[in-house]
Structure formats: C-alpha cells, structure tokens
Write a protein that holds these residues in place. Structure first.
Motif, mmCIF file in Angstrom:
data_model
loop_
_atom_site.group_PDB
_atom_site.id
_atom_site.type_symbol
_atom_site.label_atom_id
_atom_site.label_comp_id
_atom_site.label_asym_id
_atom_site.label_seq_id
_atom_site.Cartn_x
_atom_site.Cartn_y
_atom_site.Cartn_z
ATOM 1 N N ALA A 76 8.553 -121.574 -54.236
ATOM 2 C CA ALA A 76 7.300 -122.029 -54.855
ATOM 3 C C ALA A 76 6.403 -122.665 -53.805
ATOM 4 O O ALA A 76 5.185 -122.462 -53.798
ATOM 5 C CB ALA A 76 7.603 -123.016 -55.970
ATOM 6 N N VAL A 77 7.039 -123.430 -52.880
ATOM 7 C CA VAL A 77 6.237 -124.107 -51.844
ATOM 8 C C VAL A 77 5.679 -123.077 -50.864
ATOM 9 O O VAL A 77 4.501 -123.098 -50.509
ATOM 10 C CB VAL A 77 7.108 -125.154 -51.105
ATOM 11 C CG1 VAL A 77 6.366 -125.716 -49.889
ATOM 12 C CG2 VAL A 77 7.490 -126.278 -52.055
ATOM 13 N N THR A 78 6.535 -122.117 -50.431
ATOM 14 C CA THR A 78 6.082 -121.177 -49.386
ATOM 15 C C THR A 78 5.235 -120.036 -49.954
ATOM 16 O O THR A 78 4.264 -119.615 -49.356
ATOM 17 C CB THR A 78 7.285 -120.576 -48.626
ATOM 18 O OG1 THR A 78 8.173 -120.023 -49.600
ATOM 19 C CG2 THR A 78 7.996 -121.605 -47.788
ATOM 20 N N GLU A 79 5.592 -119.529 -51.123
ATOM 21 C CA GLU A 79 4.888 -118.328 -51.629
ATOM 22 C C GLU A 79 4.182 -118.536 -52.963
ATOM 23 O O GLU A 79 3.607 -117.601 -53.514
ATOM 24 C CB GLU A 79 5.888 -117.164 -51.768
ATOM 25 C CG GLU A 79 6.430 -116.713 -50.434
ATOM 26 C CD GLU A 79 7.280 -115.458 -50.578
ATOM 27 O OE1 GLU A 79 7.009 -114.662 -51.473
ATOM 28 O OE2 GLU A 79 8.213 -115.321 -49.773
ATOM 29 N N GLY A 80 4.304 -119.725 -53.532
ATOM 30 C CA GLY A 80 3.643 -119.991 -54.812
ATOM 31 C C GLY A 80 4.440 -119.420 -55.976
ATOM 32 O O GLY A 80 5.538 -118.877 -55.794
ATOM 33 N N TRP A 81 3.871 -119.530 -57.193
ATOM 34 C CA TRP A 81 4.586 -119.109 -58.400
ATOM 35 C C TRP A 81 4.821 -117.604 -58.430
ATOM 36 O O TRP A 81 5.776 -117.134 -59.027
ATOM 37 C CB TRP A 81 3.835 -119.580 -59.649
ATOM 38 C CG TRP A 81 3.938 -121.062 -59.773
ATOM 39 C CD1 TRP A 81 2.948 -121.985 -59.643
ATOM 40 C CD2 TRP A 81 5.142 -121.813 -59.989
ATOM 41 N NE1 TRP A 81 3.435 -123.261 -59.769
ATOM 42 C CE2 TRP A 81 4.798 -123.183 -59.982
ATOM 43 C CE3 TRP A 81 6.482 -121.480 -60.175
ATOM 44 C CZ2 TRP A 81 5.724 -124.190 -60.158
ATOM 45 C CZ3 TRP A 81 7.402 -122.493 -60.357
ATOM 46 C CH2 TRP A 81 7.026 -123.829 -60.346
ATOM 47 N N GLN A 82 3.936 -116.859 -57.757
ATOM 48 C CA GLN A 82 4.128 -115.394 -57.674
ATOM 49 C C GLN A 82 5.478 -115.085 -57.031
ATOM 50 O O GLN A 82 6.205 -114.195 -57.463
ATOM 51 C CB GLN A 82 3.016 -114.768 -56.806
ATOM 52 C CG GLN A 82 1.687 -114.630 -57.505
ATOM 53 C CD GLN A 82 1.731 -113.485 -58.517
ATOM 54 O OE1 GLN A 82 2.586 -112.619 -58.427
ATOM 55 N NE2 GLN A 82 0.835 -113.519 -59.488
ATOM 56 N N GLY A 83 5.766 -115.836 -55.965
ATOM 57 C CA GLY A 83 7.025 -115.641 -55.242
ATOM 58 C C GLY A 83 8.214 -115.937 -56.132
ATOM 59 O O GLY A 83 9.212 -115.206 -56.137
ATOM 60 N N VAL A 84 8.104 -117.000 -56.928
ATOM 61 C CA VAL A 84 9.205 -117.380 -57.826
ATOM 62 C C VAL A 84 9.411 -116.280 -58.872
ATOM 63 O O VAL A 84 10.534 -115.824 -59.116
ATOM 64 C CB VAL A 84 8.890 -118.729 -58.520
ATOM 65 C CG1 VAL A 84 9.987 -119.075 -59.525
ATOM 66 C CG2 VAL A 84 8.745 -119.835 -57.490
ATOM 67 N N LEU A 85 8.282 -115.817 -59.433
ATOM 68 C CA LEU A 85 8.348 -114.772 -60.456
ATOM 69 C C LEU A 85 9.002 -113.507 -59.897
ATOM 70 O O LEU A 85 9.864 -112.873 -60.517
ATOM 71 C CB LEU A 85 6.925 -114.470 -60.954
ATOM 72 C CG LEU A 85 6.850 -113.622 -62.205
ATOM 73 C CD1 LEU A 85 7.500 -114.346 -63.391
ATOM 74 C CD2 LEU A 85 5.386 -113.300 -62.531
ATOM 75 N N ARG A 86 8.585 -113.144 -58.671
ATOM 76 C CA ARG A 86 9.142 -111.949 -58.032
ATOM 77 C C ARG A 86 10.654 -112.081 -57.888
ATOM 78 O O ARG A 86 11.416 -111.182 -58.244
ATOM 79 C CB ARG A 86 8.476 -111.752 -56.661
ATOM 80 C CG ARG A 86 8.933 -110.495 -55.931
ATOM 81 C CD ARG A 86 8.044 -110.221 -54.729
ATOM 82 N NE ARG A 86 7.774 -111.393 -53.921
ATOM 83 C CZ ARG A 86 8.606 -111.888 -53.011
ATOM 84 N NH1 ARG A 86 9.767 -111.332 -52.818
ATOM 85 N NH2 ARG A 86 8.279 -112.959 -52.319
#
Ligand code: PLP
Length: 546
Positions: free
Chosen positions: A29-39
């Motif tokens: 979440a910190v490095t890639e944002g919520w998009q990263g978490v969702l992915r």
C-alpha cells in the motif's frame, strides 16, 4: 499431552503468517498504493480453489459479451459461442464468383489500406511501387503445377489482399472470416468434430513450433512439478520438432523406427518418463512417405494420458483424397480419439501460395495455451495467436480461395493423377537393377534406395542431366515428392534414372561433388555435432558472400 504443544505451534504459526501477510500488504500500500494491494489480492485469489474458477468464468463471460463489439457482430451472435462450421465444398466453385465474393466482402468490411485512414498495420507506397510489387509477384510466385488458370487466380487473390495484415484480427474482418472458415474446412476433412479449433500459420514449421509451445505451456500449468519437459517422437519426425525443442527448452527424445520406417510404438512407450508432456507422429513422414501407426500410438497416448500431435503437414491435403480413391491409408486423423492436435500445410498439396499452414486442436482446452497476450505495453493491449506478429493477409485470402475453387472434386482429381504418376514411378524404379523403394509409401512421396550401387553418385549423375535430387540418409537414398508437374515428365525421369543407374554401376562411380560429397562425408563422421557446426559455417558463408 502431545497435542497441546502442536496446537500452540499452529496458533503461533498462524499469527506469524497473518502478521507477515499484513506487513506485506501495508508495504505494498505504501509503495504502490491501493491498486497494488488489490492486484496482489487478486493474484492470490486466483489460486484459491473455486474462486480461481469463478474469476476465469467471469473473464470468459466478459469476452463473450465484448467480442461482438469488436467484430461488429449482431446481437444474436452474442449468443453464438462458435462461428458456423464450413465444410470444403463438394464441387469447386467458379473462380469469378469467388473473386467477386471476396472483393465484395473486402469492400464492405475492411478498411481500405490505400485510403490513408489507418495508423498501423499497413505500410504502402503509392502508384509505381505498387506496380513493381505486382510485377514481382507475377514473376516470382511459384507455379503449383495445376496450370496457368489456377496460378493466375491465386495471384489475383493474393494481389487483392497483399497489403492486409492479420496482426489484429478485428481490423480486417473479411480476413478473419477467411481464416476461421479455412480452419473449419480443414477440420472437416480431417474428421474433427465441432469442438476442433485452430489458426493459420506461415507454414509447417510454425504450426509445429506452436504445437510444442502449446503443450509446454499446458504442462507448466497442469503439471508444475515437471521442470524438464520431454517429448517422444520417431527419428523420422520433421526437424521442425527439433527446432521447437531447442526454442522452447523441451527435450526431444527420438526413438528408432522399424524396418518399414514407421514409428516403433513399443519403443515410444518405453521412452516415456515422468517428464514426458507430448507424443508426436507423422502422416506421412517426409523421408520415405510412410504414415506412422497412428491408431496404435493414439491408443497408447490415451492409456498413458498423454497428448498426441500428428504432423500431417505433408499429407493433410493428400491422404484424405487418396483414402477416398480406395488406396489403403492408415487412419491418421481426428478419428483416432487420442489425437489432440494436427498440422496440415495448405502451401504443399493444398496448392496455395507459400506461407500457409493450419494448426488444429481437439478443443480450446489445448488451443488456449497457444495464445499470447501482453497488456502492459504502452503501445497498446497486445494479443497474438502465432509466432509471427504481422501476418500477411494475402496468404490467408489465397488459402481460402484455393480451397473453395478446387473443392473436394478438384483435390480428388489431382490426387488421382499424382497418385497414378507416383505408382508409375515406383513400379518402374522397382524394375531398375541396383535400385529399390525404401519401405511401402502410403501417398505421393517415396524414397529410392540402393541395391548395391552408390546412390549419392546416382544423384550426381541425375543432376548432370538436369534433375534436382533430394538426398536422404540412414540409409542413403533419394527422396521424391511427386507433384502434378511430374506427370508430363514421368517417362523421361525413369529413363534417365535407368541410364544413370547403369552408368554408375558400370563405372563404379563414387560421390565426388557438392552435396553428395558432403552427405558421404557426414555419414562417416561419428560425432554429428561436428556436422551441425559445419552446416552453420556453411550458412554463414551463404549469407555473407554473393
Ligand atoms: C512432414 C513435414 N512436416 C513439416 C514440414 C515443414 O514444413 P515447412 O517447410 O512448411 O515449414 C515438412 C516439410 O517438408 C514436412 O514434410
């Protein structure tokens, strides 16, 4: 007493794992944002039994809904999962009618490549260059041996679609239709049911490359424990399989053939290991024109739960007609339940222009692994069903048109004539002292073997008379693929062969020149890798010197 520490162990393990997972998600979440978490969550979910299947089903339904928008299909076509099956016409259609239909479709559906309205796929010069291009096609397009009328027709179709590109199947809908219908026509005469799918490629080699890649990717998905995949094939299988093996890191396990040059099914079965992902056979193999015992290999494939590719590049457009003419042909196609894919070349006995072959699979369960997609490119979302990116539409259009024009009766008529020529040649050669036919060929190809004379010297002698001979090895021989153009020269061929054989026998000639000398030497070198290196050096010479 014993269960308590293990419960405690499980409790702490669970806490540690959950904490690690949460820490990884926070980091994402910190490095890639919520998009990263969702992915990340979606990636993990696809591996959860049940949920993975559900996601795949949703993707499939979305594709079903979306495809008609890209192909310009009607609302009703949304319900149709498959395009209607098209069989090869029983009777060839008129060339004029075919051309008219093609040009009408092209006008109605495709964007004109010359109109300047497209921004990709087609690079054309105007006027003079097109004229030169047309003349070059007229001059250099090969003659099929079916006569001027056929060749002129093929050229005209090819010219009409010369600037089209099937890189993106939605840009030229007319070509998409030609490709689907061509696949369908070939599937019909190779006895595929309506589940059979596939695509066109640039030739036999590309079809074979695609098949091997498909089975490798299938094994990666279904049997991830196999890290060093292998395929089993008779030694007579076409070198395109060896090429595929080296391109796609699949080990080729060759097995010997029997004295009849057909695959030894027992040897094939014995060569199967836990790493085997594919069995391969030919219909027919190129060197001697014999069909492998495909029914037996199919039964073995079913028993061993392995897929089987039948390479009918050479015979796919000849064996079906020969069989219908009443010649004994082993059952080589999808009638064998163990056959999972087939390759058949339209640019061989299909009599279309170079650059056309079909790869067919029993169902989308296999074909899906042939497809390639990449959605991360700044240049656009990319999908492809073959090795090639750009795919020349002229070849696809010509393939469709030739099959419609010849029809079953056209192919049968030609097959009859070529088969009669083959029989004439084979029977005559069997009566030439010092020569024999290797094995019992099943179709319009055979190999001349030696009974005591130097066959490579015979090739030299024939070439001095203007013939172009094809040398084969293990044992040495001369391969002949018989074409329609041989009918008019068959008498002269056997006469020259008789004279050449007598000359070589009397003069005890050795192979002294060019290709024959190379074959003679290659046969004596125990380490074939030296010969392989020599061939590469030769290629470097060919391509760097005039
Ligand atoms: C049995 C067989 N398979 C595959 C091929 C390869 O076809 P292409 O030369 O079109 O790549 C050939 C070519 O002669 C062949 O005879």
């Amino acid at each position: 007493m014993k269960s308590e520490p293990s419960m405690e162990f499980l409790y702490w393990t669970e806490h540690v794992l959950v904490s690690l997972l949460l820490a990884a998600l926070v980091r994402l979440a910190v490095t890639e944002g919520w998009q990263g978490v969702l992915r990340a969550v979606l990636v993990v979910l696809r591996y959860v039994p049940g949920i993975g299947e559900l996601i795949n089903w949703i993707i499939h339904m979305m594709a079903l809904q979306f495809a008609p928008q890209l192909t310009g299909g009607s609302a009703s076509s949304k319900k149709d999962k498959k395009p209607p099956r098209v069989a090869l016409p029983k009777k060839g259609l008129s060339c004029d009618d075919i051309l008219q239909e093609m040009k009408k479709l092209q006008k109605e559906k495709d964007t004109d490549p010359h109109a300047g309205k497209m921004f990709a796929y087609v690079y054309t010069l105007q006027d003079d260059a097109s004229k030169v291009q047309k003349e070059a096609v007229d001059m250099f397009m090969e003659q099929t041996g079916l006569g001027d009328h056929h060749d002129r027709f093929v050229r005209e179709v090819f010219q009409s679609f010369i600037h089209t590109n099937v890189l993106n199947p939605f840009v030229f809908p007319a070509l998409r239709r030609f490709e689907i219908e061509t696949v369908s026509m070939v599937a019909s005469f190779l006895h595929g049911d309506d589940q059979v799918v596939g695509s066109l490629t640039s030739g036999g080699t590309e079809s074979i490359l695609m098949a091997v890649k498909t089975y490798r990717d299938r094994a990666r998905k279904l049997y991830p424990q196999i890290t060093q995949p292998e395929m089993v094939a008779p030694i007579t299988i076409h070198p395109a399989f060896e090429k595929a093996a080296s391109y796609f890191c699949v080990k080729m396990v060759h097995v010997p053939v029997g004295p009849d040059f057909r695959a030894d099914v027992t040897a094939m079965e014995q060569a199967i290991t836990g790493n085997t992902i594919l069995l391969c056979a030919s219909a027919p193999q190129y060197p001697h024109g014999v069909v492998d015992p495909i029914s037996d290999i199919s039964a073995m494939a079913l028993r061993r739960k392995l897929p089987l590719h039948v390479d009918a590049c050479f015979g796919g457009f000849m064996l079906p007609w020969i069989e219908k003419l009443g010649y004994p042909v082993p059952t080589f196609d999808f009638r064998n339940p163990g056959v999972t894919s087939m390759s058949a070349d339209i640019h061989k006995y299909g009599y279309s222009v170079k650059g056309a072959s079909v790869i067919l699979y029993k169902s989308t369960d296999y074909w899906r692994y042939q497809l390639f997609s990449y959605s991360g490119w700044p240049g656009g979302i990319f999908g492809s069903c073959s090795m090639a990116g750009s795919r020349p539409g002229g070849n696809i259009a010509a393939a469709w048109a030739v099959m419609k024009a010849l029809g079953e009766d056209g192919y049968m008529k030609t097959a009859k004539e070529v088969m009669e020529t083959t029989e004439f040649m084979i029977n005559s050669i069997r009566n030439i002292p010092g020569l024999c036919i290797l094995g019992e060929p099943h179709m319009t190809a055979f190999a001349i073997g030696s009974r005591g004379i130097n066959i490579l010297a015979l090739a030299d002698e024939m070439e001095s008379k203007g013939w172009r001979m094809e040398r084969i090895q293990d044992p040495n021989g001369l391969h002949c693929s018989v074409m329609p153009s041989h009918t008019k020269v068959r008498q002269k061929f056997v006469e020259d062969l008789r004279t050449a054989a007598e000359y070589v026998k009397i003069h005890k000639k050795a192979s002294e020149e060019g290709a024959s000398m190379a074959y003679g030497l290659a046969g004596k070198v125990p380490d074939k890798s030296l010969v392989d290196d020599f061939i590469k050096e030769l290629y470097m010479e060919f391509y760097t010197k005039c």
